[in-house]
Design an enzyme around this catalytic site. Sequence first.
Site, PDB file in Angstrom:
ATOM      1  N   LYS B  84       0.842  -1.199   0.000  1.00 46.99           N
ATOM      2  CA  LYS B  84       0.000   0.000   0.000  1.00 46.99           C
ATOM      3  C   LYS B  84       0.877   1.249   0.000  1.00 46.99           C
ATOM      4  O   LYS B  84       1.881   1.306   0.723  1.00 46.99           O
ATOM      5  CB  LYS B  84      -0.899  -0.036   1.241  1.00 46.99           C
ATOM      6  N   SER B 159      -9.430   2.009   3.242  1.00 48.13           N
ATOM      7  CA  SER B 159      -8.592   2.697   2.293  1.00 48.13           C
ATOM      8  C   SER B 159      -7.598   1.802   1.546  1.00 48.13           C
ATOM      9  O   SER B 159      -7.018   2.250   0.559  1.00 48.13           O
ATOM     10  CB  SER B 159      -7.801   3.787   3.029  1.00 48.13           C
ATOM     11  N   SER B 183      -9.532  -0.260   7.481  1.00 51.16           N
ATOM     12  CA  SER B 183      -8.996  -0.127   6.115  1.00 51.16           C
ATOM     13  C   SER B 183      -8.342  -1.371   5.529  1.00 51.16           C
ATOM     14  O   SER B 183      -8.017  -1.378   4.345  1.00 51.16           O
ATOM     15  CB  SER B 183      -8.009   1.040   6.052  1.00 51.16           C
TER      16      SER B 183
END
Lengths: 106, 494
Positions: B84, B159, B183
């Site tokens: 990420k 996210s 997330s």
Amino acid sequence: MRYNQAMSLTPEQVEHIARLARLELTAEERERFSRQLTAILNYFQQLQEVEVAESALTPPAGGDARLRADEVGESLGRDALLANAADHAGGQFKTPPVFQQGGSNE
Amino acid sequence: MNEVLLLTAAQMQAGLRRGEYSSQELTRACLEQIERLEDRLHAFITLAPEMALEQARRADELLTAWRRQGGELPPLLGIPLAVKDVLAVRGLPCTAGSRILEGFVPPYNATAVERVLQAGAVVLGKTNTDEFAMGSSTENSAFGVTHNPWNLERVPGGSSGGSAAAVAGRMAPFALGTDTGGSVRQPAAFCGLTGLKPTYGRISRYGLFAYASSLDTVGVLAHTAEDAALLYGVMQGEDVRDATSLRAPVEAVDLSAPPDFERLRLGVVKEYRQHDIQPEIAAALEKVVRQFQEMGATVQEVSLPSTRHAVPVYYLIAPAEASANLARYDGIRYGPRQPADTLPDLYRRTRGRLFGREVKRRIMLGTFALSAGYQEAYYGKAQRVRQMMQQDFARAFEQVDVLLAPVAPTTAFPIGAHRGDPLSMYLEDIFTLPANLTGVPAISFPAGFDQSGLPVGLQLLGGPRQEALLLQLVHAFQQVTAWHNRTPPLVLEE
């Protein structure tokens, strides 16, 4: 202090918060944030109903925090750190002046 | 699509060692799959094919030497993964999904990244994320929306939506994510994956771009609990560079012995049963309760009254912390700047123009919650309710070993469904926030599909440091169910 009964944030209050947060907002954003933050804060009024102990707060989860020994370790070096700066000169970060010529800006 | 991409990371580990394929072949297969689907999914912000192939080449050399001489191999040797884009990888741009970090190249590795590299993994690239991990849909990225591989009109969750889409799209067998309010778990649920959010402090956050420091955790998105355990296993453990990292000794997660279901006490949250939940998710929850009962577990209802306030508590504390953490983005030390005559104007203009709407909204909310005259009523009150929640959870984990709960009220929602209405988006997080607010570990796992073919996810929450139990339980569940083996039709089409 207690909550205001119906919480609302005017565009002027939004601008005040934006200055505290060092954010330049457009007029359209002031209006939008005023509307949205008012809706959000009104929803948050539910917390007012919760009875809580007034005792001292304990640290949040994972109270395992501690400092490492104060020993000099390796650092990345000046060049590596300056490489990402928008502007630098003579081995230092370069910025515009803090004050405007002829008077205080802030 | 190359069939090898349908394997789990654990199967790839075995295949690499047996010499069925090389790490370079595996890495090229992932890169080809990215090439094939990236236009439609937009899972990545930055791709690193050259770095990946170089790491793969080195892995192949080690594998060749090992076949000749034997010895120990690092656990992830030659296995590709995605990271990420809020975790620093030395030499690769790290944007955190924000224009304010465009062009920033970190000169160091996050500890989590350093450990997966030491374990031999191959980093394919950096995945899309809501700006500074603030969002539940990946729509808040400054670099475009990620699409859900199960239905391109739907969000992948957020996210860590880029990591979820990359794994569900078989571009990478597993990926690193972060979980501050759900997330990792919510995108895992929306994309049919297994997502682990460890205990607060279990994985170092050094090199994670801070959002809300009392809540941020590094986590894992994978197809199976076995793969999640493999990746979690190499990242966990104390780090002198993160003052909050747990001093607990590193525990190996042993999945070979099945957990003792006869002694397992499973809790179902009473308040969640009264919540408005999509019927297929409620049905899946009841079905999994029965399956755990059939495996021998005792089920009981547990009351967690404070959890109904999770949204306001989280959305005061997290923005308050964010307003402080994001003060460092000032246009001086990294990232681009907007021209101005004085320093205060440079700050205001750079931040005002380069932060996106949601980030500005949360900085404003947090600044307000901490401002003179309001701090005790908002931030202080939220902290006190958070403390109640921690007490509720401590009591619950005296009665039961694990809690079973939904991950989200619905399956993946349409792109744009919450546009212009941030509060409605915040309410999506109601079931994931408590694990962050109380610091306990949680794992989301596939438990069915809804009528439109979208994955249904559920989560198990455990007491502090109970990651091993959570992984063992989901692993046992995945031995008798097949939800986690389904692949999006898009991935299989020629």
